[in-house]
Structures are given as C-alpha cells and as structure tokens.
Design a protein around this motif. Sequence first.
Motif, PDB file in Angstrom:
ATOM      1  N   ASN A 104       0.842  -1.195   0.000  1.00 56.99           N
ATOM      2  CA  ASN A 104       0.000   0.000   0.000  1.00 56.99           C
ATOM      3  C   ASN A 104       0.881   1.252   0.000  1.00 56.99           C
ATOM      4  O   ASN A 104       2.105   1.170   0.127  1.00 56.99           O
ATOM      5  CB  ASN A 104      -0.990  -0.011   1.167  1.00 56.99           C
ATOM      6  CG  ASN A 104      -0.320   0.056   2.517  1.00 56.99           C
ATOM      7  OD1 ASN A 104       0.688   0.724   2.698  1.00 56.99           O
ATOM      8  ND2 ASN A 104      -0.876  -0.652   3.484  1.00 56.99           N
ATOM      9  N   GLY A 105       0.250   2.395  -0.153  1.00 61.61           N
ATOM     10  CA  GLY A 105       0.985   3.651  -0.255  1.00 61.61           C
ATOM     11  C   GLY A 105       1.812   3.986   0.967  1.00 61.61           C
ATOM     12  O   GLY A 105       2.906   4.540   0.862  1.00 61.61           O
ATOM     13  N   LYS A 106       1.314   3.632   2.157  1.00 66.16           N
ATOM     14  CA  LYS A 106       2.086   3.912   3.377  1.00 66.16           C
ATOM     15  C   LYS A 106       3.385   3.114   3.402  1.00 66.16           C
ATOM     16  O   LYS A 106       4.434   3.650   3.749  1.00 66.16           O
ATOM     17  CB  LYS A 106       1.242   3.605   4.612  1.00 66.16           C
ATOM     18  CG  LYS A 106       0.143   4.618   4.853  1.00 66.16           C
ATOM     19  CD  LYS A 106      -0.556   4.344   6.150  1.00 66.16           C
ATOM     20  CE  LYS A 106      -1.694   3.407   5.895  1.00 66.16           C
ATOM     21  NZ  LYS A 106      -2.553   3.163   7.054  1.00 66.16           N
ATOM     22  N   ASP A 107       3.306   1.845   3.007  1.00 67.54           N
ATOM     23  CA  ASP A 107       4.525   1.027   2.967  1.00 67.54           C
ATOM     24  C   ASP A 107       5.500   1.543   1.910  1.00 67.54           C
ATOM     25  O   ASP A 107       6.710   1.578   2.137  1.00 67.54           O
ATOM     26  CB  ASP A 107       4.188  -0.436   2.690  1.00 67.54           C
ATOM     27  CG  ASP A 107       3.410  -1.072   3.830  1.00 67.54           C
ATOM     28  OD1 ASP A 107       3.519  -0.574   4.972  1.00 67.54           O
ATOM     29  OD2 ASP A 107       2.692  -2.056   3.576  1.00 67.54           O
ATOM     30  N   LEU A 108       4.974   1.935   0.758  1.00 68.69           N
ATOM     31  CA  LEU A 108       5.826   2.487  -0.296  1.00 68.69           C
ATOM     32  C   LEU A 108       6.549   3.732   0.186  1.00 68.69           C
ATOM     33  O   LEU A 108       7.747   3.895  -0.040  1.00 68.69           O
ATOM     34  CB  LEU A 108       5.010   2.806  -1.542  1.00 68.69           C
ATOM     35  CG  LEU A 108       5.768   3.509  -2.659  1.00 68.69           C
ATOM     36  CD1 LEU A 108       6.836   2.602  -3.255  1.00 68.69           C
ATOM     37  CD2 LEU A 108       4.810   3.976  -3.744  1.00 68.69           C
ATOM     38  N   SER A 109       5.836   4.617   0.871  1.00 65.84           N
ATOM     39  CA  SER A 109       6.463   5.850   1.345  1.00 65.84           C
ATOM     40  C   SER A 109       7.589   5.563   2.335  1.00 65.84           C
ATOM     41  O   SER A 109       8.618   6.218   2.321  1.00 65.84           O
ATOM     42  CB  SER A 109       5.417   6.786   1.963  1.00 65.84           C
ATOM     43  OG  SER A 109       4.862   6.223   3.121  1.00 65.84           O
ATOM     44  N   LYS A 110       7.399   4.549   3.182  1.00 71.96           N
ATOM     45  CA  LYS A 110       8.462   4.176   4.127  1.00 71.96           C
ATOM     46  C   LYS A 110       9.677   3.637   3.385  1.00 71.96           C
ATOM     47  O   LYS A 110      10.816   3.978   3.710  1.00 71.96           O
ATOM     48  CB  LYS A 110       7.944   3.130   5.114  1.00 71.96           C
ATOM     49  CG  LYS A 110       6.946   3.676   6.105  1.00 71.96           C
ATOM     50  CD  LYS A 110       6.402   2.556   6.973  1.00 71.96           C
ATOM     51  CE  LYS A 110       5.249   3.045   7.820  1.00 71.96           C
ATOM     52  NZ  LYS A 110       4.613   1.948   8.557  1.00 71.96           N
ATOM     53  N   ASN A 111       9.437   2.790   2.376  1.00 71.54           N
ATOM     54  CA  ASN A 111      10.549   2.230   1.598  1.00 71.54           C
ATOM     55  C   ASN A 111      11.297   3.314   0.831  1.00 71.54           C
ATOM     56  O   ASN A 111      12.522   3.301   0.767  1.00 71.54           O
ATOM     57  CB  ASN A 111      10.048   1.160   0.634  1.00 71.54           C
ATOM     58  CG  ASN A 111       9.608  -0.101   1.342  1.00 71.54           C
ATOM     59  OD1 ASN A 111       9.954  -0.319   2.499  1.00 71.54           O
ATOM     60  ND2 ASN A 111       8.841  -0.920   0.666  1.00 71.54           N
TER      61      ASN A 111
END
Length: 79
Positions: free
Chosen positions: A12-19
Amino acid sequence: MAIVDIMMHAMNGKDLSKNLAHVDNAINLIFLTPTNEDNNDLNIMTSNHFWIIRKPITVKNLFEEVTSILALEQNIPLL
C-alpha cells in the motif's frame, strides 16, 4: 516526484512511502486514492507531507492539481 495509487497489489501507499524514505528522503509523493478511502489514513498521510488526489479525475484536472502542488512545494505563485 512520484504519482502512485495508494492501493497497489504488492504494497500500500504507506509502505511504499516508508521504503522510498530509506532510498531518498527528498522524493515527493502524490497518492491517487478512490473517493471512498478511509479519511483517518489520509489525514495521517497528509500530515506527513504527502499529497492526496482523489479519483476519478480527468487528465486536465490531474495536470492542474500537480501543477498546483509543484508550485506550493517550490513557493511559486500561480498565475
């Protein structure tokens, strides 16, 4: 700047932003989200300086939204 859908198959977008933050903290993210997305998650994400654009959106309106975001990010007044 990257424009991505908040709901993707692999993450999801939250995980992508963390990566992405581990790779380059200067990447600005604009998330495209359906109109029925949970507002609590969106409020958390926008408070972390991510931008949210709701779908559906026309190409013309998407261009205008992105142009406005770029101007705000760079403190450029829109004409």
